[in-house]
Write a protein that holds these residues in place. Structure first.
Motif, PDB file in Angstrom:
ATOM      1  N   ARG A   1      12.717  13.502 -19.537  1.00  0.00           N
ATOM      2  CA  ARG A   1      12.651  12.546 -20.791  1.00  0.00           C
ATOM      3  C   ARG A   1      11.576  12.713 -21.733  1.00  0.00           C
ATOM      4  O   ARG A   1      11.603  12.848 -23.281  1.00  0.00           O
ATOM      5  CB  ARG A   1      12.616  11.201 -20.195  1.00  0.00           C
ATOM      6  N   ARG A   2      10.193  13.189 -21.088  1.00  0.00           N
ATOM      7  CA  ARG A   2       9.010  12.999 -22.115  1.00  0.00           C
ATOM      8  C   ARG A   2       9.182  14.599 -22.805  1.00  0.00           C
ATOM      9  O   ARG A   2       8.756  14.663 -23.900  1.00  0.00           O
ATOM     10  CB  ARG A   2       7.770  13.203 -21.331  1.00  0.00           C
ATOM     11  N   ALA A   3       9.606  15.572 -21.984  1.00  0.00           N
ATOM     12  CA  ALA A   3       9.812  16.934 -22.736  1.00  0.00           C
ATOM     13  C   ALA A   3      10.833  16.944 -23.906  1.00  0.00           C
ATOM     14  O   ALA A   3      10.818  17.464 -25.086  1.00  0.00           O
ATOM     15  CB  ALA A   3       9.982  18.068 -21.785  1.00  0.00           C
ATOM     16  N   VAL A   4      11.930  16.379 -23.715  1.00  0.00           N
ATOM     17  CA  VAL A   4      12.945  16.303 -24.436  1.00  0.00           C
ATOM     18  C   VAL A   4      12.979  15.194 -25.755  1.00  0.00           C
ATOM     19  O   VAL A   4      12.987  15.518 -26.972  1.00  0.00           O
ATOM     20  CB  VAL A   4      14.434  16.052 -23.720  1.00  0.00           C
ATOM     21  N   THR A   5      12.347  14.138 -25.297  1.00  0.00           N
ATOM     22  CA  THR A   5      12.298  12.945 -26.362  1.00  0.00           C
ATOM     23  C   THR A   5      10.900  12.612 -26.852  1.00  0.00           C
ATOM     24  O   THR A   5      10.684  11.548 -27.809  1.00  0.00           O
ATOM     25  CB  THR A   5      12.994  11.438 -25.670  1.00  0.00           C
ATOM     26  N   GLY A   6       9.895  13.178 -25.934  1.00  0.00           N
ATOM     27  CA  GLY A   6       8.664  12.583 -26.350  1.00  0.00           C
ATOM     28  C   GLY A   6       8.259  11.351 -25.857  1.00  0.00           C
ATOM     29  O   GLY A   6       7.094  10.806 -26.015  1.00  0.00           O
ATOM     30  N   VAL A   7       9.010  10.468 -25.140  1.00  0.00           N
ATOM     31  CA  VAL A   7       8.913   8.923 -24.501  1.00  0.00           C
ATOM     32  C   VAL A   7       9.221   9.157 -23.144  1.00  0.00           C
ATOM     33  O   VAL A   7       9.940  10.034 -22.448  1.00  0.00           O
ATOM     34  CB  VAL A   7       9.620   8.204 -25.040  1.00  0.00           C
ATOM     35  N   GLN A   8       8.410   8.195 -22.366  1.00  0.00           N
ATOM     36  CA  GLN A   8       8.866   8.013 -21.110  1.00  0.00           C
ATOM     37  C   GLN A   8       8.651   6.412 -20.558  1.00  0.00           C
ATOM     38  O   GLN A   8       8.164   5.776 -21.449  1.00  0.00           O
ATOM     39  CB  GLN A   8       7.762   8.815 -19.893  1.00  0.00           C
ATOM     40  N   GLU A   9       9.291   6.200 -19.521  1.00  0.00           N
ATOM     41  CA  GLU A   9       9.356   4.861 -19.176  1.00  0.00           C
ATOM     42  C   GLU A   9       7.990   4.372 -18.767  1.00  0.00           C
ATOM     43  O   GLU A   9       7.156   5.152 -18.086  1.00  0.00           O
ATOM     44  CB  GLU A   9      10.298   4.328 -18.120  1.00  0.00           C
TER      45      GLU A   9
END
Length: 193
Positions: free
Chosen positions: A56-64
């Motif tokens: 998620r962080r690699a694709v969207t730049g955010v994480q929970e």
């Protein structure tokens, strides 16, 4: 980190085995299943959370925000139950070269001293960590960013140590009553830990 299925069969007592060996094998199976279950679930949660959050962080730049917290507590459960498993066999990190060269009676005495020290440490840790869990329950704390009670995550410490203490008592009984079996398990090469 687990004993192979063939290894478990190798130590399983025959119908004519002593009562101690039969009860020890039953305890091993029950505790081993519980330990392996917790270890497997913890590994799965750790891999799933870290893997998904990394993607998620690699694709969207955010994480929970809860991702690192949940992964941390999964690792804590994994660690304490792995410690319990190794406490049974005495395969934890140790300086044992000198000890292995001592006469059998000395080796047994040192093993029993080890067990007594671990049990004393365990009592202190269980009492102390249980107080933390009680406070978390009273305050209704949750894992950051989730509805998971923080006490459920923190229970890893007293529960893991309780399992470890049972395994250490089991090892102490084997030192006194089944020393040769314990030595064979350690040096026989069938442990896949």
């Amino acid at each position: 980190m687990e004993m192979s299925h063939t290894a478990a069969a190798d130590v399983a007592p025959t119908p004519s085995a002593s009562g101690f060996a039969a009860s020890m094998a039953l305890v091993d199976r029950m505790l081993g299943r519980a330990e392996n279950g917790v270890i497997l679930i913890s590994y799965f949660a750790l891999i799933l959370v870290v893997g998904v959050e990394t993607l998620r962080r690699a694709v969207t730049g955010v994480q929970e925000v809860w991702g690192p917290e949940v992964a941390l507590y999964a690792f804590v459960w994994l660690s304490w139950f792995s410690m319990a498993k190794h406490g049974r066999y005495g395969t934890h990190l140790a300086f044992s070269e000198l000890r292995q060269r001592l006469p059998m009676n000395w080796q047994q005495a040192l093993e029993l001293i080890d067990c007594a020290l671990w049990l004393a440490v365990g009592v202190i840790i269980i009492v102390t960590s249980w107080g933390v869990v009680e406070n978390q329950i009273k305050m209704g704390q949750t894992v950051f960013g989730t509805r998971i009670p923080l006490a459920a995550a923190s229970l890893a410490v007293p529960v893991g140590w309780a399992f470890s203490m049972v395994r250490i008592l089991q090892r102490a009984a084997m030192v006194m009553l089944a020393w040769n079996q314990l030595k064979t398990e350690r040096s026989g090469g069938f442990l896949n830990l």
